[in-house]
Design a protein around this motif. Structure first.
Motif, PDB file in Angstrom:
ATOM      1  N   LEU A   1      -1.955  33.059  18.214  1.00  0.00           N
ATOM      2  CA  LEU A   1      -1.318  31.775  17.895  1.00  0.00           C
ATOM      3  C   LEU A   1      -0.730  31.809  16.484  1.00  0.00           C
ATOM      4  CD1 LEU A   1      -2.518  28.292  18.798  1.00  0.00           C
ATOM      5  CD2 LEU A   1      -2.055  28.752  16.406  1.00  0.00           C
ATOM      6  N   ALA A   2      -1.524  32.315  15.518  1.00  0.00           N
ATOM      7  CA  ALA A   2      -1.045  32.350  14.124  1.00  0.00           C
ATOM      8  C   ALA A   2       0.189  33.232  13.996  1.00  0.00           C
ATOM      9  CB  ALA A   2      -2.156  32.836  13.207  1.00  0.00           C
ATOM     10  N   LYS A   3       0.293  34.243  14.873  1.00  0.00           N
ATOM     11  CA  LYS A   3       1.464  35.130  14.824  1.00  0.00           C
ATOM     12  C   LYS A   3       2.650  34.557  15.594  1.00  0.00           C
ATOM     13  CE  LYS A   3      -1.126  38.958  15.735  1.00  0.00           C
ATOM     14  NZ  LYS A   3      -1.391  40.316  16.163  1.00  0.00           N
ATOM     15  N   SER A   4       2.390  33.550  16.449  1.00  0.00           N
ATOM     16  CA  SER A   4       3.451  33.020  17.323  1.00  0.00           C
ATOM     17  C   SER A   4       4.140  31.781  16.780  1.00  0.00           C
ATOM     18  CB  SER A   4       2.887  32.645  18.697  1.00  0.00           C
ATOM     19  OG  SER A   4       2.249  33.717  19.282  1.00  0.00           O
ATOM     20  N   THR A   5       3.534  31.118  15.793  1.00  0.00           N
ATOM     21  CA  THR A   5       4.124  29.872  15.312  1.00  0.00           C
ATOM     22  C   THR A   5       3.839  29.656  13.830  1.00  0.00           C
ATOM     23  OG1 THR A   5       4.229  27.468  15.620  1.00  0.00           O
ATOM     24  CG2 THR A   5       2.079  28.503  16.002  1.00  0.00           C
ATOM     25  N   LYS A   6       4.764  28.939  13.177  1.00  0.00           N
ATOM     26  CA  LYS A   6       4.560  28.598  11.760  1.00  0.00           C
ATOM     27  C   LYS A   6       3.897  27.237  11.607  1.00  0.00           C
ATOM     28  CE  LYS A   6       8.537  31.070   9.953  1.00  0.00           C
ATOM     29  NZ  LYS A   6       9.966  30.944   9.708  1.00  0.00           N
TER      30      LYS A   6
ATOM     31  N   GLU B   1     -13.882  25.816   9.020  1.00  0.00           N
ATOM     32  CA  GLU B   1     -14.042  26.937   8.073  1.00  0.00           C
ATOM     33  C   GLU B   1     -13.991  28.275   8.807  1.00  0.00           C
ATOM     34  OE1 GLU B   1     -17.606  26.757   5.706  1.00  0.00           O
ATOM     35  OE2 GLU B   1     -16.939  28.398   4.405  1.00  0.00           O
ATOM     36  N   GLU B   2     -14.759  28.341   9.905  1.00  0.00           N
ATOM     37  CA  GLU B   2     -14.831  29.588  10.681  1.00  0.00           C
ATOM     38  C   GLU B   2     -13.461  29.945  11.275  1.00  0.00           C
ATOM     39  OE1 GLU B   2     -17.590  29.179  13.973  1.00  0.00           O
ATOM     40  OE2 GLU B   2     -16.529  30.783  15.015  1.00  0.00           O
ATOM     41  N   VAL B   3     -12.768  28.939  11.781  1.00  0.00           N
ATOM     42  CA  VAL B   3     -11.455  29.181  12.400  1.00  0.00           C
ATOM     43  C   VAL B   3     -10.474  29.726  11.363  1.00  0.00           C
ATOM     44  CG1 VAL B   3      -9.410  27.977  13.289  1.00  0.00           C
ATOM     45  CG2 VAL B   3     -11.642  27.594  14.353  1.00  0.00           C
ATOM     46  N   LEU B   4     -10.422  29.094  10.195  1.00  0.00           N
ATOM     47  CA  LEU B   4      -9.459  29.543   9.182  1.00  0.00           C
ATOM     48  C   LEU B   4      -9.849  30.910   8.615  1.00  0.00           C
ATOM     49  CD1 LEU B   4      -8.506  26.194   7.422  1.00  0.00           C
ATOM     50  CD2 LEU B   4      -7.099  27.581   8.949  1.00  0.00           C
ATOM     51  N   ALA B   5     -11.157  31.154   8.493  1.00  0.00           N
ATOM     52  CA  ALA B   5     -11.596  32.482   8.015  1.00  0.00           C
ATOM     53  C   ALA B   5     -11.154  33.557   9.011  1.00  0.00           C
ATOM     54  CB  ALA B   5     -13.111  32.496   7.835  1.00  0.00           C
ATOM     55  N   GLY B   6     -11.227  33.232  10.295  1.00  0.00           N
ATOM     56  CA  GLY B   6     -10.879  34.195  11.339  1.00  0.00           C
ATOM     57  C   GLY B   6      -9.407  34.576  11.377  1.00  0.00           C
ATOM     58  N   ILE B   7      -8.530  33.707  10.892  1.00  0.00           N
ATOM     59  CA  ILE B   7      -7.080  34.022  10.956  1.00  0.00           C
ATOM     60  C   ILE B   7      -6.477  34.205   9.567  1.00  0.00           C
ATOM     61  CG2 ILE B   7      -6.608  32.972  13.213  1.00  0.00           C
ATOM     62  CD1 ILE B   7      -5.573  30.468  11.717  1.00  0.00           C
ATOM     63  N   LYS B   8      -7.345  34.261   8.549  1.00  0.00           N
ATOM     64  CA  LYS B   8      -6.866  34.307   7.157  1.00  0.00           C
ATOM     65  C   LYS B   8      -5.807  35.397   6.944  1.00  0.00           C
ATOM     66  CE  LYS B   8      -8.737  33.472   2.618  1.00  0.00           C
ATOM     67  NZ  LYS B   8      -9.888  33.384   1.750  1.00  0.00           N
ATOM     68  N   GLY B   9      -6.052  36.585   7.514  1.00  0.00           N
ATOM     69  CA  GLY B   9      -5.136  37.705   7.326  1.00  0.00           C
ATOM     70  C   GLY B   9      -3.749  37.451   7.892  1.00  0.00           C
ATOM     71  N   HIS B  10      -3.622  36.491   8.823  1.00  0.00           N
ATOM     72  CA  HIS B  10      -2.323  36.218   9.467  1.00  0.00           C
ATOM     73  C   HIS B  10      -1.622  35.008   8.866  1.00  0.00           C
ATOM     74  CE1 HIS B  10      -3.334  39.132  12.543  1.00  0.00           C
ATOM     75  NE2 HIS B  10      -4.505  38.545  12.647  1.00  0.00           N
ATOM     76  N   LEU B  11      -2.303  34.307   7.975  1.00  0.00           N
ATOM     77  CA  LEU B  11      -1.706  33.079   7.434  1.00  0.00           C
ATOM     78  C   LEU B  11      -0.805  33.398   6.248  1.00  0.00           C
ATOM     79  CD1 LEU B  11      -4.734  30.600   7.619  1.00  0.00           C
ATOM     80  CD2 LEU B  11      -2.721  30.702   9.116  1.00  0.00           C
ATOM     81  N   LYS B  12       0.452  32.971   6.367  1.00  0.00           N
ATOM     82  CA  LYS B  12       1.438  33.256   5.317  1.00  0.00           C
ATOM     83  C   LYS B  12       1.819  31.953   4.614  1.00  0.00           C
ATOM     84  CE  LYS B  12       1.869  37.519   6.940  1.00  0.00           C
ATOM     85  NZ  LYS B  12       0.556  38.098   6.877  1.00  0.00           N
ATOM     86  N   LYS B  13       2.610  32.079   3.549  1.00  0.00           N
ATOM     87  CA  LYS B  13       2.900  30.861   2.796  1.00  0.00           C
ATOM     88  C   LYS B  13       3.889  29.929   3.498  1.00  0.00           C
ATOM     89  CE  LYS B  13       6.179  32.504  -0.678  1.00  0.00           C
ATOM     90  NZ  LYS B  13       6.652  33.710  -0.859  1.00  0.00           N
ATOM     91  N   ASP B  14       4.575  30.425   4.537  1.00  0.00           N
ATOM     92  CA  ASP B  14       5.452  29.497   5.274  1.00  0.00           C
ATOM     93  C   ASP B  14       4.740  28.849   6.478  1.00  0.00           C
ATOM     94  OD1 ASP B  14       5.334  31.806   6.724  1.00  0.00           O
ATOM     95  OD2 ASP B  14       7.499  31.945   7.103  1.00  0.00           O
ATOM     96  N   HIS B  15       3.433  29.067   6.597  1.00  0.00           N
ATOM     97  CA  HIS B  15       2.681  28.367   7.656  1.00  0.00           C
ATOM     98  C   HIS B  15       2.409  26.929   7.222  1.00  0.00           C
ATOM     99  CE1 HIS B  15       1.366  32.151   9.830  1.00  0.00           C
ATOM    100  NE2 HIS B  15       1.552  31.300  10.825  1.00  0.00           N
ATOM    101  N   LEU B  16       2.680  26.008   8.120  1.00  0.00           N
ATOM    102  CA  LEU B  16       2.320  24.599   7.896  1.00  0.00           C
ATOM    103  C   LEU B  16       1.105  24.308   8.779  1.00  0.00           C
ATOM    104  CD1 LEU B  16       2.725  21.648   7.001  1.00  0.00           C
ATOM    105  CD2 LEU B  16       4.449  21.427   8.826  1.00  0.00           C
ATOM    106  N   ILE B  17       0.016  23.866   8.141  1.00  0.00           N
ATOM    107  CA  ILE B  17      -1.202  23.551   8.899  1.00  0.00           C
ATOM    108  C   ILE B  17      -1.423  22.046   8.896  1.00  0.00           C
ATOM    109  CG2 ILE B  17      -3.713  23.814   8.992  1.00  0.00           C
ATOM    110  CD1 ILE B  17      -3.439  26.565   7.828  1.00  0.00           C
ATOM    111  N   MET B  18      -1.501  21.486  10.086  1.00  0.00           N
ATOM    112  CA  MET B  18      -1.790  20.055  10.224  1.00  0.00           C
ATOM    113  C   MET B  18      -3.214  19.948  10.765  1.00  0.00           C
ATOM    114  SD  MET B  18       0.256  17.455  12.735  1.00  0.00           S
ATOM    115  CE  MET B  18      -0.661  16.582  13.994  1.00  0.00           C
ATOM    116  N   SER B  19      -4.120  19.414   9.936  1.00  0.00           N
ATOM    117  CA  SER B  19      -5.512  19.253  10.388  1.00  0.00           C
ATOM    118  C   SER B  19      -5.741  17.821  10.840  1.00  0.00           C
ATOM    119  CB  SER B  19      -6.474  19.573   9.236  1.00  0.00           C
ATOM    120  OG  SER B  19      -7.782  19.140   9.576  1.00  0.00           O
ATOM    121  N   ILE B  20      -6.371  17.686  12.006  1.00  0.00           N
ATOM    122  CA  ILE B  20      -6.717  16.329  12.470  1.00  0.00           C
ATOM    123  C   ILE B  20      -8.230  16.099  12.379  1.00  0.00           C
ATOM    124  CG2 ILE B  20      -4.702  16.181  14.000  1.00  0.00           C
ATOM    125  CD1 ILE B  20      -6.701  16.468  16.381  1.00  0.00           C
TER     126      ILE B  20
END
Ligand SMILES: NC(=O)C1=CN([C@@H]2O[C@H](COP(=O)(O)OP(=O)(O)OC[C@H]3O[C@@H](n4cnc5c(N)ncnc54)[C@H](O)[C@@H]3O)[C@@H](O)[C@H]2O)C=CC1
Ligand SMILES: O=C(O)[C@@H]1CCC=N1
Length: 268
Positions: A60-65, A77-96
């Protein structure tokens, strides 16, 4: 980056939002991706909404910004730690996630642009009430991207982050209070002889009609209540009972309790 939006955690809220987004035409099902740990849920969401659903979050992190975090607060915390290596500065994260602060989210995903949202469950019928706050890296364009989603499924306001706890108490948790009122009004109708089906529909339509009246006329709810209360009539008898039993203070205290819980969750 082939997808317009991705949901990590395909639970109740993700389902409601995705359904709303598809129904309103903002994004098509093939522009949406989700990831979900629970296999039966993956199957259900893929079949029901016609979107791609994966087991892992990396795809998912590789398929969408544009990533929506729709897991429980304790899982963020666990979810973001798991994808940390794929998160770039143009990723927009909306947390609900209720109660998870922007500072906490930014500490877990330091490169990303982050917007914290408190939506509510009726997004599935395009009648949600949401508010959001932007993180330090989020741009006005990012806010528009998030607003487009929230406005597609209802109304939304930008508020100071310190007010998101209050928003949670009023509208985030609020549908539960309204459902309880509908259920209880329906019980009253059944007590007085109506069938369950007719009583529930009359009760639900009554809350819907009252809500529409306030939103469409902009009138004060107290004024509209007065219009329904005929002098010496039926309604004022019921209003007296509701005042005696503390309906108003019960609701005010309920909002306060949910808001305080949200604030407490934010301290962890
Ligand atoms: N339910 C509501 O009315 C509202 C909920 N929220 C917030 O929305 C978020 C989601 O709530 P619900 O949809 O009610 O919860 P839910 O429990 O229905 O959905 C969460 C989903 O995430 C999945 N999941 C768990 N760990 C995962 C992982 N590591 N990777 C991928 N998926 C994973 C679960 O299997 C589940 O399907 C929460 O943070 C809550 O605070 C906000 C506003 C209203
Ligand atoms: O009860 C909860 O924690 C979530 C957040 C607002 C509505 N449901």
């Amino acid at each position: 980056m082939t997808k317009k939006i991705g949901f990590i955690g395909a639970g109740n809220m993700a389902e409601a939002m995705i359904k709303g987004i598809i129904d309103t035409g903002l994004y098509t099902s093939d522009e949406i991706i989700a990831s979900e740990v629970y296999a039966p849920r993956r199957k259900y969401i893929a079949e029901k909404l016609g979107i791609e659903v994966h087991e892992g979050n990396e795809v998912l992190a590789k398929s969408t910004k544009f990533i929506v975090l729709s897991v429980k607060p304790q899982q963020i915390e666990e979810v973001l730690a798991g994808i940390k290596g794929h998160l770039k500065k143009d990723h927009l994260i909306m947390s609900i996630a209720a109660g998870v602060t922007l500072a906490t989210l930014e500490s877990y995903a330091p490169l990303c642009k982050i917007i914290r949202v408190m939506p509510n469950q009726p997004c599935m019928v395009l009648a949600s009430a949401s508010a959001f706050s932007r993180g330090t890296k989020a741009t006005s364009e990012d806010c528009s991207t998030v607003e487009n989603v929230l406005k597609a499924v209802g109304i939304c306001y930008e508020v100071k982050e310190s007010l998101l706890d209050a928003v949670t108490g009023v509208s985030g948790s609020g549908p539960a209070y309204a459902y309880m009122m509908i259920e209880a009004l329906s019980d009253g109708g059944v007590l007085m002889g109506l069938s369950r089906d007719v009583a529930t529909k009359l009760a639900a339509q009554t809350l819907l009609g009252a809500a529409k009246t306030i939103l469409e006329t902009g009138e004060h709810p107290g004024k509209m209540k007065d219009i329904v209360c005929s002098p010496g009539g039926t309604t004022i008898e019921a209003v007296k009972v509701l005042e005696d039993l503390g309906l108003r203070s019960a609701l005010i205290n309920a909002v306060e309790a949910a808001a305080l819980k949200s604030a407490e969750m934010g301290k962890k």
